[in-house]
Design an enzyme around this catalytic site. Structure first.
Site, mmCIF file in Angstrom:
data_model
loop_
_atom_site.group_PDB
_atom_site.id
_atom_site.type_symbol
_atom_site.label_atom_id
_atom_site.label_comp_id
_atom_site.label_asym_id
_atom_site.label_seq_id
_atom_site.Cartn_x
_atom_site.Cartn_y
_atom_site.Cartn_z
ATOM 1 N N ARG A 180 3.944 9.526 -1.318
ATOM 2 C CA ARG A 180 2.876 8.560 -1.588
ATOM 3 C C ARG A 180 2.698 7.637 -0.373
ATOM 4 O O ARG A 180 1.660 7.003 -0.210
ATOM 5 C CB ARG A 180 3.191 7.736 -2.834
ATOM 6 C CG ARG A 180 4.429 6.836 -2.699
ATOM 7 C CD ARG A 180 4.761 6.148 -4.022
ATOM 8 N NE ARG A 180 5.857 5.209 -3.899
ATOM 9 C CZ ARG A 180 7.150 5.547 -3.921
ATOM 10 N NH1 ARG A 180 7.505 6.819 -4.058
ATOM 11 N NH2 ARG A 180 8.098 4.630 -3.819
ATOM 12 N N SER B 201 1.907 25.326 1.932
ATOM 13 C CA SER B 201 3.293 25.290 2.446
ATOM 14 C C SER B 201 4.006 24.152 1.713
ATOM 15 O O SER B 201 4.359 23.119 2.301
ATOM 16 C CB SER B 201 3.309 25.045 3.956
ATOM 17 O OG SER B 201 2.410 25.911 4.624
ATOM 18 N N ARG C 124 -1.624 15.837 11.790
ATOM 19 C CA ARG C 124 -2.191 16.035 13.130
ATOM 20 C C ARG C 124 -3.624 16.577 13.064
ATOM 21 O O ARG C 124 -4.398 16.373 13.985
ATOM 22 C CB ARG C 124 -1.273 16.938 13.966
ATOM 23 C CG ARG C 124 -1.061 18.317 13.412
ATOM 24 C CD ARG C 124 0.176 18.992 13.968
ATOM 25 N NE ARG C 124 1.394 18.419 13.402
ATOM 26 C CZ ARG C 124 2.625 18.851 13.713
ATOM 27 N NH1 ARG C 124 2.787 19.842 14.576
ATOM 28 N NH2 ARG C 124 3.675 18.301 13.164
ATOM 29 N N ASP D 42 2.753 8.623 2.761
ATOM 30 C CA ASP D 42 2.377 9.377 3.961
ATOM 31 C C ASP D 42 1.117 8.806 4.607
ATOM 32 O O ASP D 42 0.655 9.306 5.615
ATOM 33 C CB ASP D 42 2.194 10.864 3.613
ATOM 34 C CG ASP D 42 2.377 11.760 4.827
ATOM 35 O OD1 ASP D 42 3.128 11.371 5.742
ATOM 36 O OD2 ASP D 42 1.762 12.838 4.874
ATOM 37 N N LYS E 248 6.111 21.377 -0.180
ATOM 38 C CA LYS E 248 7.386 20.715 0.090
ATOM 39 C C LYS E 248 8.350 20.941 -1.084
ATOM 40 O O LYS E 248 7.896 21.183 -2.198
ATOM 41 C CB LYS E 248 7.171 19.204 0.238
ATOM 42 C CG LYS E 248 6.405 18.764 1.463
ATOM 43 C CD LYS E 248 6.211 17.260 1.431
ATOM 44 C CE LYS E 248 5.379 16.765 2.612
ATOM 45 N NZ LYS E 248 6.118 16.817 3.884
ATOM 46 N N LEU F 169 0.825 -1.210 0.000
ATOM 47 C CA LEU F 169 0.000 0.000 0.000
ATOM 48 C C LEU F 169 0.858 1.259 0.000
ATOM 49 O O LEU F 169 0.557 2.237 -0.685
ATOM 50 C CB LEU F 169 -0.926 0.005 1.225
ATOM 51 C CG LEU F 169 -2.060 -1.027 1.214
ATOM 52 C CD1 LEU F 169 -2.664 -1.171 2.611
ATOM 53 C CD2 LEU F 169 -3.149 -0.637 0.210
ATOM 54 N N MET F 170 1.944 1.232 0.764
ATOM 55 C CA MET F 170 2.809 2.411 0.881
ATOM 56 C C MET F 170 3.632 2.642 -0.390
ATOM 57 O O MET F 170 3.907 3.773 -0.767
ATOM 58 C CB MET F 170 3.747 2.266 2.080
ATOM 59 C CG MET F 170 3.040 2.349 3.425
ATOM 60 S SD MET F 170 4.107 1.855 4.802
ATOM 61 C CE MET F 170 5.183 3.294 4.943
ATOM 62 N N ASP G 273 1.060 13.642 0.048
ATOM 63 C CA ASP G 273 1.256 14.880 0.798
ATOM 64 C C ASP G 273 2.206 15.812 0.056
ATOM 65 O O ASP G 273 3.420 15.631 0.078
ATOM 66 C CB ASP G 273 1.818 14.565 2.194
ATOM 67 C CG ASP G 273 2.007 15.824 3.030
ATOM 68 O OD1 ASP G 273 1.447 16.874 2.638
ATOM 69 O OD2 ASP G 273 2.702 15.758 4.058
ATOM 70 N N GLU H 94 -0.216 18.648 8.406
ATOM 71 C CA GLU H 94 -1.628 18.302 8.182
ATOM 72 C C GLU H 94 -2.039 17.000 8.857
ATOM 73 O O GLU H 94 -3.204 16.809 9.188
ATOM 74 C CB GLU H 94 -1.921 18.220 6.675
ATOM 75 C CG GLU H 94 -1.615 16.905 5.985
ATOM 76 C CD GLU H 94 -0.140 16.502 6.014
ATOM 77 O OE1 GLU H 94 0.122 15.298 5.938
ATOM 78 O OE2 GLU H 94 0.748 17.373 6.111
ATOM 79 N N ASP I 177 1.645 22.072 5.927
ATOM 80 C CA ASP I 177 2.345 20.790 5.811
ATOM 81 C C ASP I 177 2.348 20.023 7.132
ATOM 82 O O ASP I 177 2.830 18.911 7.205
ATOM 83 C CB ASP I 177 3.781 21.018 5.304
ATOM 84 C CG ASP I 177 4.449 19.718 4.894
ATOM 85 O OD1 ASP I 177 3.723 18.742 4.611
ATOM 86 O OD2 ASP I 177 5.688 19.661 4.857
#
Length: 486
Positions: free
Chosen positions: A268, A257, A333, A270, A259, A168-169, A252, A331, A329
């Site tokens: 991909r 902001s 949390r 994240d 990256k 998946l990651m 992400d 995000e 960035d």
């Protein structure tokens, strides 16, 4: 093909000390294996291999792997069981060597711990090559002999759980969108009668007043999903569940902001928190663990657009707290704030969240261990003991009031999504932020940013996304289920 283990001798006479399977095979070939090994030079060091051809008609190729010292156990300095780690690493090397020879079927010596041997084989052979035309040959590892088949099967199941998280990651973000992630997990759990999967759409997220989560999702054209899994494995389905929460940002970009573009493709992964907790639940179901688990994964992309969060915007979380978004960035949390509030509605035995949350975590611990922030020593002990067995280590980090002040001292809202000294103790201020949305007495936050990928640090994982610490979460759940059983 056959993979056999050999221990490094206690004495320097160079005599190889085989495992019992190695001894049996050596007798089968009238001592030729021992003879050849001694002719090959100095004794095999840990993790090194020798390969022999034509010794036996059933096994045209035999790889002998070095296991290190025979009675290696828990190493207090390293915080893991060295014997188990040595077996995983050695078996992985042996299996890969036979894969390179395009041998499709490999029998593996249990090396005295069939679960670890199976983990080494199945983790060591895994590679994401779904989208390539030229693929490595598929190798099916199986146990040599039948004495420890139950432990071997358990190891295969644990490793397949981690491999699911790795899959998946690793998959590109256009292949694993929030919707596709949820569908993939739903597919994996379809055959279990004691599992319910709810794929909650944006309208449900809005009705639940998850304003922090929605504020991140609105920057992307991909619709957000809140994935909710109920695994009812306990004899009493009303027993308090273990609640797993995972950050599911399927890509992400950093939002407004933004990256730096270098290395952004790795974002991909994240959603590693969601991948590891959902894979742990799939594995718990496969192992039929006798406890109830609820999995929660807020899934979305963090993208820059005309609708995206702007630095300085204030959003409202599910519990009514307002959050000043000083950095778009930070995000993860925001997603977790709402998911943690929702997690409290299940009367949980414990709430454990996992997230690739901060680059600061990678700076602090690198890829050696997952950072754990927790308000419960009972929970910490269970996680720590599980990690010693799996070799996928955890390390306790501070949840001091010192850090709380840095996120609650905020000009426009109740909390800021970054600490006011932005670079100092970044992983700790992120944890302090999450603590503002937790009232449960047993909660742990696992920051897995440092263990997200593997270059060469874990010898039994290839280069790429690591799927860590899935096996530690599985082992932790298994220990918890034994607790409630006793």
């Amino acid at each position: 093909g056959l993979v056999l283990g050999v221990y490094s001798g206690e004495k320097d006479d160079g005599a190889a000390q085989f495992t019992s399977a190695g001894d049996a095979f050596d007798r089968l070939v009238s001592g030729k294996l021992r003879q050849l090994l001694s002719l090959c030079g100095p004794p095999l060091k840990k993790g090194k291999t020798r390969i022999f051809h034509g010794l036996h008609q059933d096994f045209p190729s035999v790889v002998v792997v070095g296991l290190g010292k025979k009675n290696a156990g828990v190493n207090d300095q390293e915080n893991w069981n060295e014997g188990k780690e040595n077996i995983r690493a050695a078996v992985a090397v042996g299996c890969r060597q036979l894969q390179d020879l395009e041998i499709p079927c490999v029998e593996v010596d249990s090396c005295g711990d069939a679960q670890s041997a199976a983990e080494g084989a199945v983790l060591g052979l895994h590679e994401y090559n779904e989208l390539k035309q030229k693929k490595k040959p598929i190798v099916t590892p199986q146990l040599h002999g039948s004495a420890e088949s139950e432990a071997w099967q358990k190891g295969v199941t644990y490793a397949e759980g981690q491999n699911l998280a790795r899959y998946l990651m690793e998959a590109p973000a256009n292949y694993i969108t929030p919707v596709k992630f949820a569908e993939h997990i739903g597919q994996k759990l379809r055959s279990f009668s004691n599992v319910k999967v709810h794929i909650r759409p944006e309208s449900w997220i809005t009705a639940e007043q998850m304003g922090a989560f929605l504020s991140v999702a609105k920057g992307s054209a991909e619709p957000p999903i809140f994935l909710e899994i109920h695994y009812l494995g306990a004899a009493n389905t009303n027993d308090a569940p273990l609640v797993f929460v995972g950050k599911g940002v399927t890509f992400d970009s950093g939002g407004i902001s933004l990256k730096p573009s270098s290395g952004m493709d790795a974002m991909r992964a994240d959603m590693g928190g969601a991948a590891t907790v959902c894979s742990a639940i799939v594995t718990a179901a496969a192992l039929n663990l006798p406890l109830n688990i609820i999995g929660l994964a807020p899934l979305c992309e963090n993208m820059p657009s005309g609708k995206a969060n702007k630095p300085g915007d204030v959003v409202r979380a599910k519990n009514g707290k307002t959050i000043q978004v000083d950095n778009t960035d930070a995000e993860g949390r925001l997603l977790l704030a709402d998911a943690l509030c929702y997690a409290h509605s299940f009367n949980a035995r414990a709430i454990v969240n996992a997230a690739t949350l901060t680059g600061a975590m990678d700076v602090a611990l690198g890829s050696a261990a997952t950072g754990v922030f927790t308000n419960s020593s009972w929970l910490w002990t269970h996680l720590y003991e599980a990690s010693i067995l799996t070799g996928d280590r955890v390390w306790r980090m501070p949840l001091f009031e010192h850090y709380t002040k840095q996120v609650t001292d905020c000009p426009l809202a109740d909390v800021s999504n970054i600490g006011k000294y932005s670079r100092a103790g970044g992983a700790c201020t992120a944890a302090a932020f999450l603590k503002e949305f937790v009232t449960a007495p047993h909660w742990a936050h696992l920051d897995i940013a440092g263990v997200m990928s593997n270059k060469d640090e874990v010898p039994y994982l290839r280069k790429g996304m690591a799927g860590r610490p899935t096996r530690t979460l599985i082992e932790f759940a298994a220990r918890l289920s034994q607790d409630s059983h006793n």
